[in-house]
Design an enzyme around this catalytic site. Structure first.
Site, PDB file in Angstrom:
ATOM      1  N   GLY A  96       0.230  -1.437   0.164  1.00 52.00           N
ATOM      2  CA  GLY A  96      -0.305  -0.014   0.317  1.00 52.00           C
ATOM      3  C   GLY A  96       1.133   0.571   0.008  1.00 52.00           C
ATOM      4  O   GLY A  96       2.446   1.182  -0.474  1.00 52.00           O
ATOM      5  N   ARG A 146      -3.881   4.450  17.258  1.00 50.90           N
ATOM      6  CA  ARG A 146      -3.617   3.005  16.676  1.00 50.90           C
ATOM      7  C   ARG A 146      -4.264   2.394  17.144  1.00 50.90           C
ATOM      8  O   ARG A 146      -4.430   0.893  16.516  1.00 50.90           O
ATOM      9  CB  ARG A 146      -2.085   3.353  17.100  1.00 50.90           C
ATOM     10  CG  ARG A 146      -1.380   4.656  16.309  1.00 50.90           C
ATOM     11  CD  ARG A 146       0.257   4.808  16.680  1.00 50.90           C
ATOM     12  NE  ARG A 146       0.645   5.611  16.148  1.00 50.90           N
ATOM     13  CZ  ARG A 146       0.905   7.489  16.759  1.00 50.90           C
ATOM     14  NH1 ARG A 146      -0.062   6.807  18.009  1.00 50.90           N
ATOM     15  NH2 ARG A 146       1.291   8.040  15.879  1.00 50.90           N
ATOM     16  N   ARG A 202      10.126  13.656  14.036  1.00 51.10           N
ATOM     17  CA  ARG A 202       9.158  14.518  13.945  1.00 51.10           C
ATOM     18  C   ARG A 202      10.140  15.483  15.222  1.00 51.10           C
ATOM     19  O   ARG A 202       9.622  16.384  15.607  1.00 51.10           O
ATOM     20  CB  ARG A 202       7.676  13.685  14.513  1.00 51.10           C
ATOM     21  CG  ARG A 202       7.015  13.158  13.170  1.00 51.10           C
ATOM     22  CD  ARG A 202       5.695  12.075  13.581  1.00 51.10           C
ATOM     23  NE  ARG A 202       4.844  11.631  12.188  1.00 51.10           N
ATOM     24  CZ  ARG A 202       4.262  10.742  12.849  1.00 51.10           C
ATOM     25  NH1 ARG A 202       4.732  10.859  13.489  1.00 51.10           N
ATOM     26  NH2 ARG A 202       4.000  10.582  11.207  1.00 51.10           N
ATOM     27  N   VAL A 206       2.623   3.216   2.450  1.00 51.95           N
ATOM     28  CA  VAL A 206       4.056   2.752   3.369  1.00 51.95           C
ATOM     29  C   VAL A 206       5.090   1.539   2.563  1.00 51.95           C
ATOM     30  O   VAL A 206       5.876   2.208   1.559  1.00 51.95           O
ATOM     31  CB  VAL A 206       3.274   3.123   4.413  1.00 51.95           C
ATOM     32  CG1 VAL A 206       5.072   2.493   5.525  1.00 51.95           C
ATOM     33  CG2 VAL A 206       2.695   3.642   5.302  1.00 51.95           C
ATOM     34  N   THR A 216       3.533  -2.432  10.726  1.00 47.89           N
ATOM     35  CA  THR A 216       1.943  -2.335  11.097  1.00 47.89           C
ATOM     36  C   THR A 216       1.636  -1.758  12.603  1.00 47.89           C
ATOM     37  O   THR A 216       2.364  -2.009  13.152  1.00 47.89           O
ATOM     38  CB  THR A 216       1.634  -3.426  10.920  1.00 47.89           C
ATOM     39  OG1 THR A 216       1.260  -4.191   9.530  1.00 47.89           O
ATOM     40  CG2 THR A 216      -0.028  -3.835  10.605  1.00 47.89           C
ATOM     41  N   HIS A 247       4.816   3.841  20.731  1.00 44.16           N
ATOM     42  CA  HIS A 247       4.889   4.657  19.705  1.00 44.16           C
ATOM     43  C   HIS A 247       2.849   4.204  19.531  1.00 44.16           C
ATOM     44  O   HIS A 247       2.672   4.348  19.002  1.00 44.16           O
ATOM     45  CB  HIS A 247       4.639   3.467  18.241  1.00 44.16           C
ATOM     46  CG  HIS A 247       4.483   4.215  16.982  1.00 44.16           C
ATOM     47  ND1 HIS A 247       4.983   5.861  16.642  1.00 44.16           N
ATOM     48  CD2 HIS A 247       3.717   3.712  16.076  1.00 44.16           C
ATOM     49  CE1 HIS A 247       5.386   5.637  14.784  1.00 44.16           C
ATOM     50  NE2 HIS A 247       3.824   4.557  14.912  1.00 44.16           N
TER      51      HIS A 247
HETATM   52  P1  NAI Z   1      -2.363   0.371   2.967  1.00 43.06           P
HETATM   53  O1  NAI Z   1      -4.144  -0.066   3.137  1.00 43.06           O
HETATM   54  O2  NAI Z   1      -2.573   2.083   2.429  1.00 43.06           O
HETATM   55  O3  NAI Z   1      -1.690  -0.302   2.742  1.00 43.06           O
HETATM   56  C1  NAI Z   1      -1.969  -1.782   3.689  1.00 43.06           C
HETATM   57  C2  NAI Z   1      -1.869  -2.760   2.493  1.00 43.06           C
HETATM   58  O4  NAI Z   1      -1.871  -4.222   2.950  1.00 43.06           O
HETATM   59  C3  NAI Z   1      -3.094  -3.128   0.912  1.00 43.06           C
HETATM   60  O5  NAI Z   1      -2.644  -2.884   0.128  1.00 43.06           O
HETATM   61  C4  NAI Z   1      -3.373  -4.327   1.251  1.00 43.06           C
HETATM   62  O6  NAI Z   1      -4.127  -4.545   0.571  1.00 43.06           O
HETATM   63  C5  NAI Z   1      -2.051  -5.180   2.318  1.00 43.06           C
HETATM   64  N1  NAI Z   1      -2.642  -5.898   3.494  1.00 43.06           N
HETATM   65  C6  NAI Z   1      -3.836  -6.903   3.775  1.00 43.06           C
HETATM   66  N2  NAI Z   1      -4.297  -7.386   4.184  1.00 43.06           N
HETATM   67  C7  NAI Z   1      -2.419  -8.409   3.653  1.00 43.06           C
HETATM   68  C8  NAI Z   1      -2.122  -9.683   3.851  1.00 43.06           C
HETATM   69  N3  NAI Z   1      -2.894 -10.554   4.851  1.00 43.06           N
HETATM   70  N4  NAI Z   1      -0.560  -9.550   3.017  1.00 43.06           N
HETATM   71  C9  NAI Z   1      -0.635  -8.950   2.372  1.00 43.06           C
HETATM   72  N5  NAI Z   1      -1.039  -7.573   1.873  1.00 43.06           N
HETATM   73  C10 NAI Z   1      -1.866  -7.534   2.920  1.00 43.06           C
HETATM   74  O7  NAI Z   1      -2.481   1.473   4.329  1.00 43.06           O
HETATM   75  P2  NAI Z   1      -0.532   1.763   5.063  1.00 43.06           P
HETATM   76  O8  NAI Z   1      -1.159   3.426   4.424  1.00 43.06           O
HETATM   77  O9  NAI Z   1       0.025   1.625   3.817  1.00 43.06           O
HETATM   78  O10 NAI Z   1      -0.591   1.175   6.463  1.00 43.06           O
HETATM   79  C11 NAI Z   1       0.136   0.111   6.507  1.00 43.06           C
HETATM   80  C12 NAI Z   1      -0.157  -0.187   8.291  1.00 43.06           C
HETATM   81  O11 NAI Z   1       1.176   0.606   8.685  1.00 43.06           O
HETATM   82  C13 NAI Z   1      -0.746   0.756   9.059  1.00 43.06           C
HETATM   83  O12 NAI Z   1      -1.327  -0.774   9.694  1.00 43.06           O
HETATM   84  C14 NAI Z   1      -0.636   1.624   9.172  1.00 43.06           C
HETATM   85  O13 NAI Z   1      -1.496   1.833  10.651  1.00 43.06           O
HETATM   86  C15 NAI Z   1       0.860   1.200   9.787  1.00 43.06           C
HETATM   87  N6  NAI Z   1       1.604   2.239   9.856  1.00 43.06           N
HETATM   88  C16 NAI Z   1       2.999   2.789  11.034  1.00 43.06           C
HETATM   89  C17 NAI Z   1       3.956   3.262  10.841  1.00 43.06           C
HETATM   90  C18 NAI Z   1       4.610   3.787  11.571  1.00 43.06           C
HETATM   91  O14 NAI Z   1       5.629   4.616  12.759  1.00 43.06           O
HETATM   92  N7  NAI Z   1       4.605   2.117  12.842  1.00 43.06           N
HETATM   93  C19 NAI Z   1       3.386   5.024  10.446  1.00 43.06           C
HETATM   94  C20 NAI Z   1       2.677   4.709   9.227  1.00 43.06           C
HETATM   95  C21 NAI Z   1       2.013   3.655   9.042  1.00 43.06           C
END
Ligand code: NAI
Length: 304
Positions: free
Chosen positions: A8, A86, A149, A10, A117, A173
């Site tokens: 997705g 979160r 940040r 990130v 995640t 976090h």
């Molecule tokens: P997004 O919705 O753009 O992408 C997530 C992707 O995961 C989607 O393409 C989806 O199809 C895929 N997915 C879901 N289940 C799956 C599986 N079983 N196997 C493979 N792929 C699967 O979300 P985004 O914005 O990329 O965020 C992803 C995660 O990262 C979220 O949980 C978000 O909260 C977290 N995050 C964590 C940060 C941190 O600092 N730790 C910072 C930013 C986001």
């Protein structure tokens, strides 16, 4: 090979940054959505061709293709919507991360995992328990983003170059993150020389709140988290033994056991090679322990 599970916002941004830095010859993007990882891989490949960067980026829906990966990043799952914390993602993402972690243990049992995640600390714990990997081989990225940040707010407050700022954010976090003014400096000079108490409080408060603000404005945070993961991958690939805050398994350090939460650690080819214990004052300890309680209560409700 570096595998990114979740292509997705990130995950794909991270693939681009890792490829641009040539941290491996091969990058694999995986996702359950058909076409998405393939499309992202093609788009990145076209950029790399023009830049003359010899990195091969592939997209796939087949987990078996991660065989032989030395690093796997887990960034699959839903993100928070405006107004959510979160922790609101806990149950949905725990079942996704469990599925993914099982696949990683099956196909890439010798890799180092970086979990991204959210909620980050509980998801790092889920990854560790499900894979049964050694604790040094599983870490979470959360504090490195908080740190970027924190540095940005510090630079803004003191009107000095970001280059000269060393700082630290540890703990959950999440709502109880702990930006450490006392362990931050400007080229070795204590930050407290540059910031009044009141300004320092403002910087800490802004660091805690700003992710929600970005999400309210553009729906997600993307580039800064992808950059933070890239930094961690760089430290592993180049065996830097770089000290940075990561979510890792604590077994008595900081007075807590059986939990994953952010602390400073040396990161190198063997993953988390050393955990560094800091002395915390009463207020810092209070925030750290609030984070510990929050993470503990989250994972206690999960069937692992
Ligand atoms: P997004 O919705 O753009 O992408 C997530 C992707 O995961 C989607 O393409 C989806 O199809 C895929 N997915 C879901 N289940 C799956 C599986 N079983 N196997 C493979 N792929 C699967 O979300 P985004 O914005 O990329 O965020 C992803 C995660 O990262 C979220 O949980 C978000 O909260 C977290 N995050 C964590 C940060 C941190 O600092 N730790 C910072 C930013 C986001």
């Amino acid at each position: 090979m570096i595998t990114i599970v979740g292509s997705g916002k990130v995950g794909s941004s991270m693939a681009l940054q890792i490829a641009m830095k040539e941290l491996d010859k091969n990058i694999l993007l995986l996702d359950i959505v058909e076409g998405l990882p393939q499309g992202e891989a093609m788009d990145i490949t076209h950029l790399l061709a023009e830049r003359g960067i010899d990195v091969h980026v592939k997209g796939s829906n087949d987990y078996g293709e991660m065989r032989g990966s030395n690093i796997v990043v887990i960034v699959a799952g839903v993100g928070r919507k405006p107004g959510m914390t979160r922790m609101d993602l806990l149950n949905t993402n725990a079942s996704i991360v469990k599925d993914v972690a099982k696949k990683v243990a099956e196909y890439a049992k010798d890799c180092t995992i970086i979990t991204v995640t959210n909620p980050l600390d509980p998801m790092t714990y889920v990854t560790l328990k499900v894979t049964n990997f050694k604790p040094n081989k599983v870490m979470g990225m959360g504090n490195m983003l908080d740190l970027s940040r924190f540095k940005s707010f510090i630079a803004d407050a003191i009107k000095l170059s970001e280059h000269s700022i060393q700082a630290l954010v540890i703990g959950e976090h999440g709502e109880n993150m702990l930006p450490l003014i006392r362990y931050s400096s400007v080229s070795g000079i204590p930050l407290t020389k540059f910031l009044s108490n009141e300004k320092a409080k403002g910087v800490v408060e802004s660091t805690r709140k700003v992710a929600a603000e970005v999400i309210a404005l553009k729906g997600a945070t993307i580039y800064a988290p992808a950059n933070a993961v890239t930094h961690m991958v760089d430290a592993i690939v180049k065996d830097r033994k770089e000290v940075m805050p990561v979510a890792t398994y604590l077994n008595g350090e900081y007075g807590v056991k059986d939990i994953c939460i952010g602390v400073p650690a040396a990161i190198g080819a063997n993953g988390v090679e050393q955990i560094i214990e800091l002395e915390l004052d009463a207020e810092e300890k209070m925030w750290f322990m609030k984070g510990v309680e929050s993470v503990k209560s989250a994972v206690s409700g999960l069937a692992l």
